[in-house]
Design a protein around this motif. Sequence first.
Motif, PDB file in Angstrom:
ATOM      1  N   LEU A  63      20.555   9.564 -33.244  1.00 10.40           N
ATOM      2  CA  LEU A  63      21.246   9.643 -34.717  1.00 10.40           C
ATOM      3  C   LEU A  63      22.327  10.753 -34.408  1.00 10.40           C
ATOM      4  N   VAL A  64      21.902  11.740 -33.687  1.00  9.66           N
ATOM      5  CA  VAL A  64      23.049  12.710 -33.568  1.00  9.66           C
ATOM      6  C   VAL A  64      24.007  12.415 -32.666  1.00  9.66           C
ATOM      7  N   ASP A  65      24.143  11.509 -31.916  1.00 13.87           N
ATOM      8  CA  ASP A  65      25.099  10.918 -31.130  1.00 13.87           C
ATOM      9  C   ASP A  65      26.047   9.994 -32.216  1.00 13.87           C
ATOM     10  N   ASP A  66      25.412   9.300 -33.039  1.00 11.39           N
ATOM     11  CA  ASP A  66      26.042   8.279 -33.841  1.00 11.39           C
ATOM     12  C   ASP A  66      26.783   9.253 -34.893  1.00 11.39           C
ATOM     13  N   LEU A  67      26.232  10.409 -35.342  1.00  9.11           N
ATOM     14  CA  LEU A  67      26.965  10.901 -36.506  1.00  9.11           C
ATOM     15  C   LEU A  67      27.748  12.073 -36.169  1.00  9.11           C
ATOM     16  N   TRP A  68      27.656  12.618 -35.045  1.00  7.61           N
ATOM     17  CA  TRP A  68      28.531  13.777 -34.443  1.00  7.61           C
ATOM     18  C   TRP A  68      29.217  13.430 -33.095  1.00  7.61           C
ATOM     19  N   GLY A  69      28.926  12.525 -32.442  1.00 10.25           N
ATOM     20  CA  GLY A  69      29.843  12.190 -31.380  1.00 10.25           C
ATOM     21  C   GLY A  69      29.121  12.961 -29.944  1.00 10.25           C
ATOM     22  N   GLU A  70      30.212  13.252 -29.038  1.00  9.73           N
ATOM     23  CA  GLU A  70      29.869  13.838 -27.731  1.00  9.73           C
ATOM     24  C   GLU A  70      29.666  15.254 -27.819  1.00  9.73           C
ATOM     25  N   GLU A  71      30.086  15.849 -28.687  1.00 10.80           N
ATOM     26  CA  GLU A  71      30.242  17.309 -28.914  1.00 10.80           C
ATOM     27  C   GLU A  71      29.615  17.734 -30.453  1.00 10.80           C
ATOM     28  N   PRO A  72      28.297  17.455 -30.468  1.00 10.86           N
ATOM     29  CA  PRO A  72      27.604  17.850 -31.933  1.00 10.86           C
ATOM     30  C   PRO A  72      27.451  19.403 -32.090  1.00 10.86           C
ATOM     31  N   PRO A  73      27.420  19.770 -33.142  1.00 10.22           N
ATOM     32  CA  PRO A  73      27.302  21.157 -33.429  1.00 10.22           C
ATOM     33  C   PRO A  73      25.955  21.746 -32.970  1.00 10.22           C
ATOM     34  N   GLU A  74      25.553  23.160 -32.882  1.00  8.04           N
ATOM     35  CA  GLU A  74      24.387  23.372 -32.424  1.00  8.04           C
ATOM     36  C   GLU A  74      23.193  23.105 -33.747  1.00  8.04           C
ATOM     37  N   THR A  75      23.875  22.957 -34.917  1.00 11.61           N
ATOM     38  CA  THR A  75      22.812  22.806 -35.974  1.00 11.61           C
ATOM     39  C   THR A  75      22.801  21.383 -36.195  1.00 11.61           C
ATOM     40  N   ALA A  76      23.048  20.586 -35.342  1.00  8.42           N
ATOM     41  CA  ALA A  76      23.213  18.943 -35.538  1.00  8.42           C
ATOM     42  C   ALA A  76      21.730  18.481 -35.872  1.00  8.42           C
ATOM     43  N   THR A  77      20.667  18.888 -35.067  1.00  7.48           N
ATOM     44  CA  THR A  77      19.175  18.570 -35.329  1.00  7.48           C
ATOM     45  C   THR A  77      18.777  19.101 -36.718  1.00  7.48           C
ATOM     46  N   LYS A  78      18.904  20.231 -37.015  1.00  5.03           N
ATOM     47  CA  LYS A  78      18.521  20.863 -38.100  1.00  5.03           C
ATOM     48  C   LYS A  78      19.193  20.085 -39.403  1.00  5.03           C
ATOM     49  N   ALA A  79      20.678  19.992 -39.171  1.00  5.10           N
ATOM     50  CA  ALA A  79      21.248  19.264 -40.573  1.00  5.10           C
ATOM     51  C   ALA A  79      20.643  17.938 -40.662  1.00  5.10           C
ATOM     52  N   LEU A  80      20.242  16.866 -39.471  1.00  5.81           N
ATOM     53  CA  LEU A  80      19.763  15.903 -39.585  1.00  5.81           C
ATOM     54  C   LEU A  80      18.532  15.896 -40.554  1.00  5.81           C
ATOM     55  N   GLN A  81      17.540  16.726 -40.122  1.00  9.96           N
ATOM     56  CA  GLN A  81      16.325  16.849 -41.150  1.00  9.96           C
ATOM     57  C   GLN A  81      16.729  16.974 -42.454  1.00  9.96           C
ATOM     58  N   VAL A 153      34.628   1.431 -44.008  1.00 10.11           N
ATOM     59  CA  VAL A 153      35.758   2.355 -43.830  1.00 10.11           C
ATOM     60  C   VAL A 153      35.723   3.827 -44.344  1.00 10.11           C
ATOM     61  N   GLU A 154      34.706   4.197 -45.118  1.00  9.59           N
ATOM     62  CA  GLU A 154      34.365   5.377 -45.734  1.00  9.59           C
ATOM     63  C   GLU A 154      33.998   6.482 -44.624  1.00  9.59           C
ATOM     64  N   PHE A 155      33.475   5.872 -43.284  1.00  9.00           N
ATOM     65  CA  PHE A 155      33.009   6.699 -42.216  1.00  9.00           C
ATOM     66  C   PHE A 155      33.890   6.463 -41.019  1.00  9.00           C
ATOM     67  N   HIS A 156      35.250   6.703 -41.304  1.00  7.65           N
ATOM     68  CA  HIS A 156      36.213   6.583 -40.293  1.00  7.65           C
ATOM     69  C   HIS A 156      35.912   7.797 -39.017  1.00  7.65           C
ATOM     70  N   ALA A 157      35.348   8.719 -39.801  1.00  8.50           N
ATOM     71  CA  ALA A 157      35.187  10.096 -38.505  1.00  8.50           C
ATOM     72  C   ALA A 157      33.939   9.902 -37.752  1.00  8.50           C
ATOM     73  N   GLU A 158      32.964   8.853 -38.165  1.00  7.89           N
ATOM     74  CA  GLU A 158      31.616   8.732 -37.533  1.00  7.89           C
ATOM     75  C   GLU A 158      31.928   7.717 -36.453  1.00  7.89           C
ATOM     76  N   PRO A 159      31.381   8.459 -35.269  1.00  7.63           N
ATOM     77  CA  PRO A 159      31.457   7.258 -33.978  1.00  7.63           C
ATOM     78  C   PRO A 159      30.943   6.062 -34.264  1.00  7.63           C
ATOM     79  N   PHE A 160      29.985   5.723 -34.773  1.00  3.77           N
ATOM     80  CA  PHE A 160      29.217   4.608 -34.837  1.00  3.77           C
ATOM     81  C   PHE A 160      30.005   3.505 -35.891  1.00  3.77           C
TER      82      PHE A 160
END
Length: 446
Positions: A63-81, A153-160
């Motif tokens: 999920l982190v990879d799909d939402l943020w790509g190869e360089e997710p922020p350090e807070t990605a897991t917490k944000a996902l929660q 089309v609304e998620f053009h920035a998301e890798p998935f």
Amino acid sequence: MVKRLGWGSERPAIIALLLEFRLLGPVEALVDGQPVPLPAAKPRALLAVLLLNRNRVVSVDRLVDDLWGEEPPETATKALQGYVSQLRKGLGADRLLTKPPGYSLRVEDGELDLDRFELLVREGRELLGAGDWKAAAKWFDEALELWRGSPFVEFHAEPFARDAGARLEDARLAALEERIEADLALGRHARLLPELEELVAGEPLRERPRGQLMLALYRSGRQADALELYRRTRDTLNEELGIEPSLELQELERRMLQHDPTLERARAPTRPAEEGAPVPLTRRPQFLVLAALGLAALAAVIATVALTGGGSSGKTASASGELRSFVDKLENFLTQSRDGRRDVAAAIDGAVSCKLTPQAARARLNRVQRNRQSLLQQAAALSVPNTEAALRASDLLQESVHASFTADGHYSDWLAGRKRCGPPGPSAFNPLARRFHTRVWTATEF
């Protein structure tokens, strides 16, 4: 999702809430017809990923990879929660489940528009294969009505989003092409022209709509426009991809140049044959003899080439070598063609003898046809010596290939109209007997 109402003397009243999920356009979740408020992009993207993987566990890392790509922020897991918590408030904790190593979204049958779309398309394709064009067109129309816009089309920035959106769009286009196929079979070519022209303009590298537009133009009395479209298609594919048109498009152009009468007519809707009723073999008197014509033409090719080679003592060594190469390639072609005809005969025999169901026999015949497409390419690429006999042999070869493929099309149509295996009734052969002034053919002679 359930809602509990006031506590009584025994147990709480429970009312099930109706959930609906939509992916075929802007991503939405509705509870009792009301949209779940998800204004931020990331929670909506999370919902999209979970819907694409419905009823399966998706790991936190995925999920982190799909939402943020190869360089997710350090807070990605917490944000996902936090995003998961937002979805649970809208959908219910019984829907978005925590299951190591991640989360799973429970989706029931019929709640997701993508599931309904795929079901309608499957039903439409079965009807199309059975020859029920009108019903097939209706099912495809219902499937396409579920679409509310381009997916993701609304998620053009998301890798998935790019790959998933392309897959869904391709599924929509495939369903649209199938519906057009049914409409062409129903004789609706004139009213399809504007839609096909728009589709070809928007998808210039998809060959099937171009072939469908060629056929619609041809049936509308615009043969020159149909052939010009083929030439533009060939130029486009050469310039953009460095390839030639598919064998199917090449064969369609050839049939148009030869004014193939089977291109003129729309295919009438067929119904499965009732027990005891004549099977659809009688639609064209040439049905069973087309394969024999093809084999006779092939035999004439061999005889002509052999005679030419045998009488070439006065020719130069170069001409003789060219002729021998032509003969060798032709013999290889004929061997493959003979093997293909045997495979077709085995499929038909399987349906007649009940070793195969009509559906299984038709699927096997279609596989044979796909495998034999390379023969068309071989025939088109054959270098023909500039002699009268060799040129005549080449003409016979082309005629035999066309007769063979036409016969297979009739076999396929016949199988599509069969409910059960077994031989056709004797009445199916009477028109052939009358045409050739001979005795009535029996089922064993099929």
